[in-house]
Design an enzyme around this catalytic site. Structure first.
Site, PDB file in Angstrom:
ATOM      1  CB  SER A 120      17.110 -12.102   6.242  1.00  0.00           C
ATOM      2  OG  SER A 120      17.552 -11.996   7.584  1.00  0.00           O
ATOM      3  CB  ALA A 124      18.396 -19.186   9.880  1.00  0.00           C
ATOM      4  CG  ASP A 134      17.604  -7.487  12.729  1.00  0.00           C
ATOM      5  OD1 ASP A 134      17.462  -6.438  12.071  1.00  0.00           O
ATOM      6  OD2 ASP A 134      18.541  -8.286  12.549  1.00  0.00           O
TER       7      ASP A 134
END
Length: 594
Positions: A217, A219, A369
């Protein structure tokens, strides 16, 4: 303001004339800006003249507020944000209408009905993929979460068509050409005249792959080699990402203010603001480097079974992060790949469960994440074992949620113990603090097995929730109270639930029993309730095993009766659905009830 209204209307017009998502490229904002520049210039000048008398009093605070609000993202582009949101809204409206009409004339529960619904799911998944590919950034983050959240819910939660289609965004999101990120790399590295000319001995790198190994999202990651021969992973941020995100958040805040006006004063703007602050932290790769080093230190006692790649600080910056490159990695949710590497899948799953439970309950730091694009395994050989051992590799440390504020970590340890021991009084007391009036549903979010823990939620409340409906006993005010309570607890409870959703998805992909996940969490909840990390005493182990076994016994007892309980407690439609899924209910146990 007149110029904002003009820009918004033009953005709507551009979005409505967009006939194909594939033709709507990311630089659309620049095209729109050029199209409306002449229309907005006069309106902006008129507004500036009308505000000339109090300009000195108004302009300075506004400038300070913009800098404080948007931080490292920079100033937003209202036209760009409006255009992106309008295109997205149009696609979701089309999908909603598709769902409303695709089963016309078909009886619920029939083969034709299910086939039509599956086809509609596939069309919706394709729309979501196109939107995420077009807008990237926040939209790719949403796609990653949907792809990873399915664990423990079955197709009744997130349809398989969506999770399979969006799984590509965990590590294969749209990326930039190497030429487009070269300037970002030059800010912290000596690269000579690369990429026009080859790298030489005066450069920091001896080589770098032009095609990224992975892209997500924020890099993309390239494999490179230093002059001393060491292989490294170079993570570089997308050049125009911050502008896009600032523009998206400008629209979100506008919507948030409208929601506040329509919801009798409930201020949920902090949800957008917290999300923005978290993303700003993720955009700062220097902070990520610090998080890498902190996590590596906290989990050093688990080495070599848990590994956090080393950071090369001298070659990194706020938009570039250079780390040790880890070879031969296998995605944590790839059960077949793990087996082919000679690893025990259950041992791998146990390592995931224990590691993240320790991070939550003992250290109070939640990896934000932990999806399949950030969690990997390697097969390593150690002298003490005849067969290869799994090594858990943790990547992407851009954002952590801190649970150490206001004793949230301690309360969470006690809450998990209360859920496992069916201590309804303590569950209610702590749950009220965490989730407000909807605290009775919180245990069910943590684990469906806690349906037997005396949560206070009735079958008539749980069944509508399982169908994606708001139970009749729950009002929108209750929902707003829950969202606010999740913040006033002192830490990001929503972020914790988000992270737990990811790890449950990984464990479900490896067929890890819920009983063992609960036991792992309970073990570290007991350890986290003390003063230091230690081994459990014999009495603690017996106490823990007894309560987990008692929960398991209740599940085993109720599982065969699940379809009958559903039929007795729900309407005719729910009865048909539950009867059609008898086989799945028998295989998944308690998941069939909620």
């Amino acid at each position: 303001l007149p110029w904002i209204r003009a820009a918004y209307l033009e953005a709507c017009s551009r979005a409505l004339t967009c006939t194909s998502l594939n033709s709507w490229a990311s630089p659309a904002g620049a095209m729109v800006q050029e199209a409306v520049s002449s229309a907005t210039a006069n309106a902006a000048d008129e507004e500036a003249v009308s505000a000339e008398d109090d300009a000195e009093e108004v302009e300075e605070p506004e400038e300070e507020e913009d800098e404080e609000t948007y931080g490292i993202m920079g100033d937003p582009d209202f036209v760009l944000g409006s255009t992106r949101s309008m295109v997205t809204m149009m696609q979701f409206k089309a999908q909603r209408e598709d769902y409303a009409t695709c089963v016309d004339g078909l009886s619920e529960g029939t083969r034709g009905y299910q086939a039509a619904l599956r086809e509609c799911h596939a069309r919706g998944a394709e729309r979501c993929v196109k939107i995420a590919e077009m807008h990237r950034g926040l939209y790719v983050k949403a796609a990653q979460f949907i792809a990873s959240i399915r664990g423990g819910t079955g197709d009744g939660g997130i349809p398989r068509q969506y999770t399979e289609a969006l799984s590509k965004f965990t590590d294969r999101a749209p990326h930039k050409a190497i030429d487009e990120v070269a300037d970002c790399l030059r800010q912290c590295m000596k690269l000579g005249k690369w990429p026009q000319e080859r790298l030489d001995e005066n450069c920091d790198l001896s080589s770098i792959d032009s095609t990224p190994l992975a892209s997500a999202s924020l890099a993309q990651v390239h494999r490179a080699v230093l002059q001393n021969g060491e292989a490294v992973a170079v993570k570089v941020q997308y050049p125009d990402l911050r502008k896009e995100m600032a523009s998206d958040f400008a629209i979100f805040k506008t919507m948030g203010k409208q929601i506040k006006e329509m919801s009798h004063g409930y201020d949920l703007m902090w949800v957008v603001e917290d999300f923005q602050k978290n993303l700003e932290r993720e955009l700062d790769f220097e902070l990520e480097a610090t998080n890498c080093e902190t996590t590596a230190e906290q989990l050093s006692h688990l080495s070599p079974q848990v590994h956090v790649p080393k950071v090369y600080r001298k070659l990194s910056s706020s938009i570039v992060l250079v780390m040790e490159f880890c070879e031969d990695m296998i995605k944590a949710n790839d059960a077949i790949g793990l087996q082919k590497a000679g690893l025990d899948v259950t041992e791998c799953a146990q390592l995931i469960a224990d590691t993240f439970a320790e991070m939550i309950f003992v250290h109070g730091r939640v990896h934000a994440d932990p999806h399949a694009g950030n969690i990997y395994f390697r097969a390593i050989q150690v002298p003490e074992r005849s067969r290869r051992m799994p090594q858990l590799v943790l990547l992407d440390h851009g954002l952590y949620h801190d649970l150490n504020e206001n004793d949230v970590r301690k309360n969470l340890c006690q809450y998990w113990q209360a859920c496992c021991t069916k201590d309804s009084a303590r569950m209610a007391a702590i749950g009220q603090h965490f989730a407000g009036t909807l605290h009775r549903f919180l245990p069910l979010i943590l684990s469906p097995w806690f349906a037997f823990s005396g949560t206070g939620a009735t079958v008539h409340e749980v069944l509508p929730a399982a169908r994606g409906e708001l139970p009749a006993s729950v009002t929108m005010k209750d929902v707003a109270d829950f969202i606010c309570a999740s913040r006033t607890g002192g830490a990001n409870l929503v972020g914790l639930l988000h992270s737990l959703g990811y790890t449950r998805g990984l464990l479900a992909a490896l067929s890890f029993p819920e009983e063992r996940r609960i036991a792992s969490m309970l073990r570290f909840a007991v350890l986290g309730d003390g003063s230091k990390l230690r081994a459990l005493t014999l009495s603690e182990r017996i106490w823990m095993e007894w309560h987990v076994h008692w929960l398991s016994s209740q599940v085993q007892l109720v599982t065969p009766m699940a379809p009958f309980l559903l039929c007795a407690s729900a309407d005719h439609a729910c009865c048909i659905a539950s009867s059609a899924s008898d086989e799945e209910a028998a295989a998944t146990g308690i998941k069939a009830i909620p």
